[in-house]
Design an enzyme around this catalytic site. Structure first.
Site, short mmCIF file in Angstrom:
data_model
loop_
_atom_site.label_atom_id
_atom_site.label_comp_id
_atom_site.label_asym_id
_atom_site.label_seq_id
_atom_site.Cartn_x
_atom_site.Cartn_y
_atom_site.Cartn_z
N LYS A 1 51.93 -31.95 -12.99
CA LYS A 1 50.69 -32.58 -13.41
C LYS A 1 50.37 -32.06 -14.82
CE LYS A 1 46.79 -31.93 -13.91
NZ LYS A 1 46.14 -32.16 -15.25
N GLY B 1 46.40 -22.50 -17.81
CA GLY B 1 45.21 -23.18 -18.31
C GLY B 1 44.03 -22.23 -18.40
N SER B 2 42.84 -22.76 -18.22
CA SER B 2 41.61 -21.98 -18.41
C SER B 2 41.35 -21.04 -17.24
CB SER B 2 40.42 -22.92 -18.58
OG SER B 2 40.11 -23.57 -17.35
N VAL C 1 39.47 -22.92 -14.27
CA VAL C 1 40.31 -23.70 -13.37
C VAL C 1 41.29 -22.79 -12.63
CG1 VAL C 1 41.96 -25.60 -13.22
CG2 VAL C 1 40.06 -25.73 -14.83
N GLY C 2 41.77 -21.76 -13.30
CA GLY C 2 42.69 -20.82 -12.65
C GLY C 2 42.07 -20.17 -11.42
N GLU D 1 48.27 -18.38 -15.21
CA GLU D 1 48.24 -17.78 -16.54
C GLU D 1 47.05 -18.39 -17.25
OE1 GLU D 1 48.00 -17.00 -20.07
OE2 GLU D 1 49.39 -18.68 -20.27
N CYS E 1 47.80 -19.26 -26.09
CA CYS E 1 47.19 -18.20 -25.29
C CYS E 1 47.56 -16.82 -25.82
CB CYS E 1 47.58 -18.34 -23.83
SG CYS E 1 49.35 -18.34 -23.53
N GLU F 1 37.38 -16.07 -25.84
CA GLU F 1 38.54 -16.79 -26.36
C GLU F 1 38.06 -18.12 -26.97
OE1 GLU F 1 43.01 -17.95 -24.89
OE2 GLU F 1 41.37 -18.33 -23.51
#
Length: 390
Positions: free
Chosen positions: A91, A144-145, A148-149, A166, A200, A292
């Protein structure tokens, strides 16, 4: 493929071609890994027993990937998954769908069997939820963020599904008084500003020993000025636009209360550009030093010595990547032991890792096992212990 990366996500064409070359290295590594040993012979308590371990594939794994490395990150997840015998459902981010389609077409052209490499295109939240909740998905690898992680980790844990996440970083480079300041400035500038800081592992903080603060700052400004801000299709472009208008607005809003930068570069008149900016005299607890931004913004902080610099570097929620510039081996060894980061570099910028080396962070940057290299097998397989008796 490099042209597609540059056009779709705005990565400077030179870096885009480098990403494609990295993909070739990833595929070659895991093609070889597919025929390496997959277990160990283990002595049994009974002399007549044969006991050994095997690695079995999970089955179907879900890969949820970001836009900033639209071919490398999907492949450094998919290649080991396939080499270990799994099938994958990818995805991709909604802002890099074309690159994902090219990957699927390439996989098909390479002769992968039908339904082995699958790509889902469409709305991120609904497709992500479908992957997390589907009963046939036995592992989820996410980049991702942090927001969401955390959702990925919670949903997978409830179903007892393997997961790895990650989730970014607030990476620091430390510059000691004995460093080669010109070399350090060039690498810190590149690590912070190239691809508009949208990595990142990008350098977002530089912590300088007080004795060399002024000469290093002069070198750093010159190094940032030397990075061309331009259309990413220009061959010498180093800093392109950020990914969307929303990203541009978010970064500029975050900087509204940060005061005036010590350096602010110019940008083209059209496109979602954010000026490469250097802020100095930044306090370690400030938002600029903690949050970040995912943009071409660098905060300069001052430290008394190495111990103080490490304390500042560790004083954030993330722990992905860090670098140290020094000529002293004792300082390098102390830093390597005490820094809270998964990727620890000396006399190099914070970005990048060899495709055959384990990648991941600590604290709020990662969860689960490492990605890439031999560590990838730990995620994409289960260990089965076999004992055969006469």
């Amino acid at each position: 493929m490099g042209m597609a990366v540059a056009r779709e996500v705005g990565k400077p064409i030179g870096e885009a071609k480098g990403e494609v070359a990295r993909c070739v290295a990833i595929l070659r590594y895991f093609a070889g890994d597919a025929v390496r040993e997959v277990g160990d012979v283990i002595p049994g308590l009974a002399a007549s027993s044969l006991q050994y371990s095997l690695r079995s594939p999970l089955g179907v794994v879900g890969l949820i990937t970001p836009w900033n490395f639209p071919v490398a990150i999907p492949l450094w997840k998919a290649a080991p998954a396939l080499a270990c015998g799994n099938t994958v459902v990818l995805k991709p981010a909604e802002t890099s769908l074309f690159c994902a389609v090219l990957l699927a077409e390439t996989a098909q052209a390479a002769g992968l069997p039908e339904n082995v490499f699958n790509v889902l295109l469409g709305d991120g939240p609904s497709l992500g939820a479908a992957i997390l909740d589907h009963k046939l998905i036995r592992g989820v690898s996410f980049t991702g963020s942090s927001r969401v992680g955390a959702i990925v980790a919670e949903r997978c844990a409830k179903r007892n599904v393997k997961f790895q996440t990650e989730m970014g970083g607030k990476n620091a480079a430390i510059v000691l008084a004995d460093a080669d300041l010109k070399q350090a400035a060039a690498l810190v500038a590149g690590g912070a500003m190239r691809f508009a800081g949208q990595k990142c592992t990008a350098t977002s903080r530089v912590i300088v020993q007080w004795q060399v603060r002024e000469p290093f700052q002069r070198e750093l400004v010159a190094a940032i000025e030397a990075l061309k801000v331009a259309d990413p299709m220009e061959a010498d472009c180093a800093v392109g636009p950020v990914i969307t208008e929303q990203s541009q607005s978010r970064i500029e809003s975050a900087l509204a209360d940060a005061g005036s930068p010590a350096y602010k570069g110019s940008t083209p008149n059209s496109g979602y550009f954010v000026s490469p900016s250097l802020y100095t005299d930044v306090e370690p607890g400030s938002k600029l030093a903690q949050d970040e931004l995912f943009g071409p913004v660098l905060a300069l902080l001052v430290a008394e010595d190495l111990d103080h610099a490490i304390e500042i570097a560790n004083g954030v929620e993330y722990g992905l990547s860090a670098s140290l510039f020094t000529r002293d081996i004792s300082s390098a060894l102390k830093y390597a032991t005490r820094i809270e980061a998964g990727l620890v570099r000396v006399n190099a910028d914070t970005t990048g890792v060899d495709p055959h080396a384990p990648f991941g962070g600590v604290k709020g940057s990662s969860s689960g096992t490492r990605e890439q290299g031999p560590a990838a097998k730990d995620f994409y397989t289960e260990i089965k212990t076999v004992q055969i008796n006469p």
